[in-house]
Design a protein around this motif. Structure first.
Motif, PDB file in Angstrom:
ATOM      1  N   LEU A   1       0.814  -1.215   0.000  1.00  0.00           N
ATOM      2  CA  LEU A   1       0.000   0.000   0.000  1.00  0.00           C
ATOM      3  C   LEU A   1       0.849   1.267   0.000  1.00  0.00           C
ATOM      4  O   LEU A   1       0.411   2.321   0.462  1.00  0.00           O
ATOM      5  CB  LEU A   1      -0.919   0.004   1.238  1.00  0.00           C
ATOM      6  CG  LEU A   1      -1.949  -1.123   1.313  1.00  0.00           C
ATOM      7  CD1 LEU A   1      -2.695  -1.067   2.633  1.00  0.00           C
ATOM      8  CD2 LEU A   1      -2.934  -1.033   0.158  1.00  0.00           C
TER       9      LEU A   1
ATOM     10  N   THR B   1       1.810   3.052  -2.539  1.00  0.00           N
ATOM     11  CA  THR B   1       1.265   4.050  -3.483  1.00  0.00           C
ATOM     12  C   THR B   1      -0.255   4.175  -3.397  1.00  0.00           C
ATOM     13  O   THR B   1      -0.872   4.838  -4.235  1.00  0.00           O
ATOM     14  CB  THR B   1       1.648   3.665  -4.913  1.00  0.00           C
ATOM     15  OG1 THR B   1       1.117   2.363  -5.228  1.00  0.00           O
ATOM     16  CG2 THR B   1       3.169   3.643  -5.094  1.00  0.00           C
ATOM     17  N   TYR B   2      -0.840   3.544  -2.385  1.00  0.00           N
ATOM     18  CA  TYR B   2      -2.315   3.553  -2.292  1.00  0.00           C
ATOM     19  C   TYR B   2      -2.775   4.760  -1.474  1.00  0.00           C
ATOM     20  O   TYR B   2      -2.165   5.118  -0.465  1.00  0.00           O
ATOM     21  CB  TYR B   2      -2.811   2.265  -1.635  1.00  0.00           C
ATOM     22  CG  TYR B   2      -4.318   2.204  -1.482  1.00  0.00           C
ATOM     23  CD1 TYR B   2      -5.117   1.737  -2.512  1.00  0.00           C
ATOM     24  CD2 TYR B   2      -4.931   2.619  -0.299  1.00  0.00           C
ATOM     25  CE1 TYR B   2      -6.498   1.672  -2.370  1.00  0.00           C
ATOM     26  CE2 TYR B   2      -6.305   2.574  -0.157  1.00  0.00           C
ATOM     27  CZ  TYR B   2      -7.085   2.100  -1.194  1.00  0.00           C
ATOM     28  OH  TYR B   2      -8.442   2.052  -1.056  1.00  0.00           O
ATOM     29  N   CYS B   3      -3.857   5.388  -1.899  1.00  0.00           N
ATOM     30  CA  CYS B   3      -4.483   6.494  -1.172  1.00  0.00           C
ATOM     31  C   CYS B   3      -6.003   6.307  -1.168  1.00  0.00           C
ATOM     32  O   CYS B   3      -6.582   5.899  -2.181  1.00  0.00           O
ATOM     33  CB  CYS B   3      -4.139   7.838  -1.815  1.00  0.00           C
ATOM     34  SG  CYS B   3      -2.422   8.352  -1.603  1.00  0.00           S
TER      35      CYS B   3
ATOM     36  N   ASN C   1      -9.292   8.235  -1.240  1.00  0.00           N
ATOM     37  CA  ASN C   1      -9.722   9.562  -1.662  1.00  0.00           C
ATOM     38  C   ASN C   1     -11.209   9.768  -1.388  1.00  0.00           C
ATOM     39  O   ASN C   1     -12.031   8.886  -1.677  1.00  0.00           O
ATOM     40  CB  ASN C   1      -9.456   9.764  -3.161  1.00  0.00           C
ATOM     41  CG  ASN C   1      -7.967   9.777  -3.478  1.00  0.00           C
ATOM     42  OD1 ASN C   1      -7.211  10.450  -2.799  1.00  0.00           O
ATOM     43  ND2 ASN C   1      -7.566   9.029  -4.492  1.00  0.00           N
TER      44      ASN C   1
ATOM     45  N   ASN D   1      -3.965  17.829  -0.654  1.00  0.00           N
ATOM     46  CA  ASN D   1      -3.939  16.567   0.090  1.00  0.00           C
ATOM     47  C   ASN D   1      -4.898  16.557   1.285  1.00  0.00           C
ATOM     48  O   ASN D   1      -4.658  15.852   2.270  1.00  0.00           O
ATOM     49  CB  ASN D   1      -2.519  16.255   0.578  1.00  0.00           C
ATOM     50  CG  ASN D   1      -1.542  16.050  -0.567  1.00  0.00           C
ATOM     51  OD1 ASN D   1      -1.911  15.522  -1.632  1.00  0.00           O
ATOM     52  ND2 ASN D   1      -0.291  16.457  -0.371  1.00  0.00           N
TER      53      ASN D   1
ATOM     54  N   SER E   1      -7.516  13.129   0.908  1.00  0.00           N
ATOM     55  CA  SER E   1      -6.970  11.785   0.740  1.00  0.00           C
ATOM     56  C   SER E   1      -6.137  11.396   1.956  1.00  0.00           C
ATOM     57  O   SER E   1      -5.575  12.251   2.648  1.00  0.00           O
ATOM     58  CB  SER E   1      -6.110  11.691  -0.523  1.00  0.00           C
ATOM     59  OG  SER E   1      -5.006  12.567  -0.438  1.00  0.00           O
TER      60      SER E   1
ATOM     61  N   CYS F   1      -3.043   8.570   2.770  1.00  0.00           N
ATOM     62  CA  CYS F   1      -2.130   7.677   2.047  1.00  0.00           C
ATOM     63  C   CYS F   1      -1.259   6.833   2.968  1.00  0.00           C
ATOM     64  O   CYS F   1      -0.830   5.746   2.568  1.00  0.00           O
ATOM     65  CB  CYS F   1      -1.228   8.499   1.109  1.00  0.00           C
ATOM     66  SG  CYS F   1      -2.145   9.454  -0.140  1.00  0.00           S
ATOM     67  N   ASP F   2      -0.947   7.292   4.151  1.00  0.00           N
ATOM     68  CA  ASP F   2      -0.073   6.545   5.054  1.00  0.00           C
ATOM     69  C   ASP F   2      -0.770   5.275   5.532  1.00  0.00           C
ATOM     70  O   ASP F   2      -1.979   5.276   5.813  1.00  0.00           O
ATOM     71  CB  ASP F   2       0.321   7.424   6.243  1.00  0.00           C
ATOM     72  CG  ASP F   2       1.305   6.722   7.148  1.00  0.00           C
ATOM     73  OD1 ASP F   2       2.460   6.532   6.745  1.00  0.00           O
ATOM     74  OD2 ASP F   2       0.872   6.353   8.267  1.00  0.00           O
ATOM     75  N   TYR F   3       0.011   4.178   5.650  1.00  0.00           N
ATOM     76  CA  TYR F   3      -0.593   2.887   6.018  1.00  0.00           C
ATOM     77  C   TYR F   3      -1.227   2.948   7.411  1.00  0.00           C
ATOM     78  O   TYR F   3      -2.325   2.432   7.616  1.00  0.00           O
ATOM     79  CB  TYR F   3       0.481   1.787   5.966  1.00  0.00           C
ATOM     80  CG  TYR F   3      -0.040   0.431   6.346  1.00  0.00           C
ATOM     81  CD1 TYR F   3      -0.867  -0.288   5.495  1.00  0.00           C
ATOM     82  CD2 TYR F   3       0.284  -0.135   7.584  1.00  0.00           C
ATOM     83  CE1 TYR F   3      -1.352  -1.545   5.853  1.00  0.00           C
ATOM     84  CE2 TYR F   3      -0.200  -1.376   7.948  1.00  0.00           C
ATOM     85  CZ  TYR F   3      -1.017  -2.078   7.077  1.00  0.00           C
ATOM     86  OH  TYR F   3      -1.506  -3.311   7.440  1.00  0.00           O
TER      87      TYR F   3
ATOM     88  N   LEU G   1      -4.404   4.833   7.166  1.00  0.00           N
ATOM     89  CA  LEU G   1      -5.429   4.027   6.486  1.00  0.00           C
ATOM     90  C   LEU G   1      -6.058   3.021   7.452  1.00  0.00           C
ATOM     91  O   LEU G   1      -7.278   2.841   7.458  1.00  0.00           O
ATOM     92  CB  LEU G   1      -4.818   3.299   5.290  1.00  0.00           C
ATOM     93  CG  LEU G   1      -4.436   4.166   4.091  1.00  0.00           C
ATOM     94  CD1 LEU G   1      -3.665   3.343   3.069  1.00  0.00           C
ATOM     95  CD2 LEU G   1      -5.681   4.763   3.443  1.00  0.00           C
TER      96      LEU G   1
END
Length: 261
Positions: free
Chosen positions: A154, A156-158, A160, A172, A175, A177-179, A182
């Motif tokens: 993850l 590059t995962y975000c 949104n 930003n 969104s 993005c940090d694991y 998340l």
């Protein structure tokens, strides 16, 4: 002893009592669960993760407390009116023409207020359905895209908000993005989601209770109206009996012939 017990049962408005319990319990559950769920979403998600404030949601929290107090008082008032319009209590309270007219006007006013409040709770039920739908969508995203993945997968995962049509002008701010963030997002949603579901069920219970109140108010309105007709009929019978007694007293004694003595 048994006679007094059955008389007490006859004066108890079970329909209004059941409706009041549904409205009070549903309102308390709705206000409590909605307040806590919004607290989790406002503080735990929007303030801490997306870094922006939603002041109208904070106002909504206070509004839920006000709604709880108002609905509780209104249910108690309707329950008291149900006691006054049931059984022998109705005959004692609504005996005169002015009292009967006042009771009919009160019942009609309560029906109007109950109808408006029922529409309001239907709107809240629709909002609760939207909240449950959003929770189901986010929970599905968390289950399939976040919980089952490792931190390396993850990078590059975000997540949104634009998926739900929410756009922010700040960079930003829409969104995550940090694991770790998340995971925190999904944990907060998983914690708040069941509360939204319970709140939605509570709105359904309140709507059923308000419809029950409308039915009992319509029945009480009809009963009070019938009480007026019965009162008028009773007064007419009493007047007729008084006229008959007064006529009998005024009649001359029967004629007696002298030969009869």
């Amino acid at each position: 002893m048994a006679g007094n017990f059955f008389q007490c049962l006859g004066r108890t408005p079970f329909a209004s009592l059941l409706a009041a319990l549904m409205v009070i319990i549903g309102t308390c559950v709705f206000c409590g669960t909605s307040f806590q769920a919004l607290q989790l979403i406002i503080v735990g998600v929007f303030n801490n993760l997306f870094r922006f404030n939603l002041n109208w949601l904070e106002v909504l929290q206070v509004l839920f407390v006000v709604i709880g107090v108002v609905m509780g008082l209104f249910a108690i008032i309707l329950l008291i009116f149900g006691f006054l319009a049931t059984g022998s209590t109705r005959n004692n309270i609504y005996s005169g023409p002015k009292c009967i007219m006042g009771g009919r006007i009160t019942a009609a006013l309560f029906m109007l207020i109950s109808y408006v409040l029922t529409l309001g709770w239907l709107a809240l039920m629709a909002v609760g359905m939207v909240s449950v739908t959003v929770y189901a969508s986010v929970d599905s995203i968390c289950t399939n895209e976040i919980y089952g993945k490792r931190a390396e997968e993850l990078v590059t995962y975000c997540f949104n908000l634009t998926r739900f049509g929410v756009y922010r002008e700040e960079q930003n701010s829409d969104s995550v993005c940090d694991y770790a963030n998340l995971r925190a997002l999904c944990n907060k949603v998983t914690e708040a989601g069941p509360l939204f579901c319970v709140a939605f069920g509570a709105t359904v219970l309140v709507v059923v209770g308000m419809v029950h109140f409308l039915i009992t108010l319509a029945a009480n309105y009809t009963r009070i109206k019938i009480s007026r007709e019965l009162t008028e009929y009773r007064d007419a019978v009493e007047m007729e009996e008084l006229e008959l007694h007064s006529t009998e007293k005024k009649d001359p004694p029967p004629y007696r012939d002298a030969s009869d003595s």
